[in-house]
Design a protein around this motif. Structure first.
Motif, mmCIF file in Angstrom:
data_model
loop_
_atom_site.group_PDB
_atom_site.id
_atom_site.type_symbol
_atom_site.label_atom_id
_atom_site.label_comp_id
_atom_site.label_asym_id
_atom_site.label_seq_id
_atom_site.Cartn_x
_atom_site.Cartn_y
_atom_site.Cartn_z
ATOM 1 N N LEU A 58 -82.089 -60.022 -72.673
ATOM 2 C CA LEU A 58 -82.691 -59.478 -71.457
ATOM 3 C C LEU A 58 -81.672 -58.669 -70.661
ATOM 4 O O LEU A 58 -81.961 -57.555 -70.211
ATOM 5 C CB LEU A 58 -83.254 -60.605 -70.599
ATOM 6 N N LEU A 59 -80.476 -59.199 -70.495
ATOM 7 C CA LEU A 59 -79.450 -58.493 -69.717
ATOM 8 C C LEU A 59 -78.979 -57.229 -70.421
ATOM 9 O O LEU A 59 -78.789 -56.191 -69.791
ATOM 10 C CB LEU A 59 -78.260 -59.417 -69.452
ATOM 11 N N VAL A 60 -78.774 -57.311 -71.732
ATOM 12 C CA VAL A 60 -78.208 -56.180 -72.475
ATOM 13 C C VAL A 60 -79.230 -55.074 -72.709
ATOM 14 O O VAL A 60 -78.904 -53.897 -72.664
ATOM 15 C CB VAL A 60 -77.604 -56.664 -73.806
ATOM 16 N N GLU A 61 -80.477 -55.437 -72.943
ATOM 17 C CA GLU A 61 -81.508 -54.435 -73.232
ATOM 18 C C GLU A 61 -82.408 -54.147 -72.031
ATOM 19 O O GLU A 61 -82.732 -53.010 -71.747
ATOM 20 C CB GLU A 61 -82.367 -54.884 -74.413
ATOM 21 N N GLY A 62 -82.840 -55.192 -71.343
ATOM 22 C CA GLY A 62 -83.810 -55.024 -70.265
ATOM 23 C C GLY A 62 -83.262 -54.327 -69.042
ATOM 24 O O GLY A 62 -83.875 -53.395 -68.514
ATOM 25 N N VAL A 63 -82.104 -54.746 -68.581
ATOM 26 C CA VAL A 63 -81.532 -54.154 -67.371
ATOM 27 C C VAL A 63 -81.234 -52.657 -67.567
ATOM 28 O O VAL A 63 -81.639 -51.843 -66.736
ATOM 29 C CB VAL A 63 -80.280 -54.939 -66.912
ATOM 30 N N MET A 65 -82.694 -50.632 -69.610
ATOM 31 C CA MET A 65 -83.979 -49.952 -69.763
ATOM 32 C C MET A 65 -84.617 -49.692 -68.394
ATOM 33 O O MET A 65 -85.087 -48.594 -68.112
ATOM 34 C CB MET A 65 -84.920 -50.778 -70.629
ATOM 35 N N VAL A 66 -84.609 -50.711 -67.546
ATOM 36 C CA VAL A 66 -85.170 -50.555 -66.203
ATOM 37 C C VAL A 66 -84.358 -49.537 -65.406
ATOM 38 O O VAL A 66 -84.923 -48.674 -64.725
ATOM 39 C CB VAL A 66 -85.226 -51.920 -65.474
ATOM 40 N N ALA A 67 -83.044 -49.604 -65.501
ATOM 41 C CA ALA A 67 -82.183 -48.652 -64.786
ATOM 42 C C ALA A 67 -82.430 -47.220 -65.271
ATOM 43 O O ALA A 67 -82.481 -46.286 -64.462
ATOM 44 C CB ALA A 67 -80.718 -49.021 -64.967
ATOM 45 N N GLU A 68 -82.602 -47.057 -66.573
ATOM 46 C CA GLU A 68 -82.863 -45.723 -67.127
ATOM 47 C C GLU A 68 -84.185 -45.157 -66.601
ATOM 48 O O GLU A 68 -84.256 -43.980 -66.228
ATOM 49 C CB GLU A 68 -82.898 -45.817 -68.650
ATOM 50 N N GLN A 69 -85.212 -45.982 -66.555
ATOM 51 C CA GLN A 69 -86.498 -45.532 -66.022
ATOM 52 C C GLN A 69 -86.389 -45.165 -64.550
ATOM 53 O O GLN A 69 -86.961 -44.167 -64.102
ATOM 54 C CB GLN A 69 -87.567 -46.619 -66.214
ATOM 55 N N PHE A 70 -85.649 -45.979 -63.797
ATOM 56 C CA PHE A 70 -85.435 -45.690 -62.378
ATOM 57 C C PHE A 70 -84.738 -44.347 -62.201
ATOM 58 O O PHE A 70 -85.147 -43.520 -61.385
ATOM 59 C CB PHE A 70 -84.603 -46.807 -61.738
ATOM 60 N N LEU A 71 -83.682 -44.103 -62.983
ATOM 61 C CA LEU A 71 -82.935 -42.851 -62.866
ATOM 62 C C LEU A 71 -83.778 -41.650 -63.300
ATOM 63 O O LEU A 71 -83.679 -40.577 -62.699
ATOM 64 C CB LEU A 71 -81.645 -42.925 -63.677
#
Length: 115
Positions: A58-63, A65-71
């Motif tokens: 979750l930390l390595v992939e999920g965070v 991924m969410v940050a990329e979508q936000f940016l």
């Protein structure tokens, strides 16, 4: 095989080991306090490994991924704002050009971006 994106294996391994050791430390404290037999303590290690793996993925992939979508959304908003500002510059310039033409005046202001 580590279930993470290429280039994130070291991050995954570091986080996994840290969480695994924290889980074992907690288990050690609990077994000392509650006087769990050693065999019972080792039986509790499996859920720690599963939890550490799930949390690490979750930390390595999920965070990221969410940050990329936000940016991406933030960048898209910035591009749209830039287009609106550029459109306004051109509309204002064209309005001044047309007003000068109506008055019969010479319009020498360069178009936006050509200054």
């Amino acid at each position: 095989m580590i279930p993470v994106s290429s280039g994130r294996e070291e991050w995954f391994l570091s986080l996994f080991v840290a969480q695994y050791l924290a889980g074992l430390g907690t288990l050690g404290v609990l077994s000392g306090i509650e006087e769990l037999p050693a065999l019972e303590s080792f039986r509790l290690v499996a859920p720690i490994i599963i939890a550490a793996t799930a949390n690490t993925i979750l930390l390595v992939e999920g965070v990221p991924m969410v940050a990329e979508q936000f940016l991406k959304r933030r960048e898209a908003r910035g591009e749209e704002r830039g287009r609106r500002e550029n459109q306004k510059l051109w509309e204002d310039w064209n309005r001044r050009r047309l007003e000068a033409a109506e008055k019969g005046e010479k319009f020498t202001e360069p178009p936006p971006g050509n200054k």
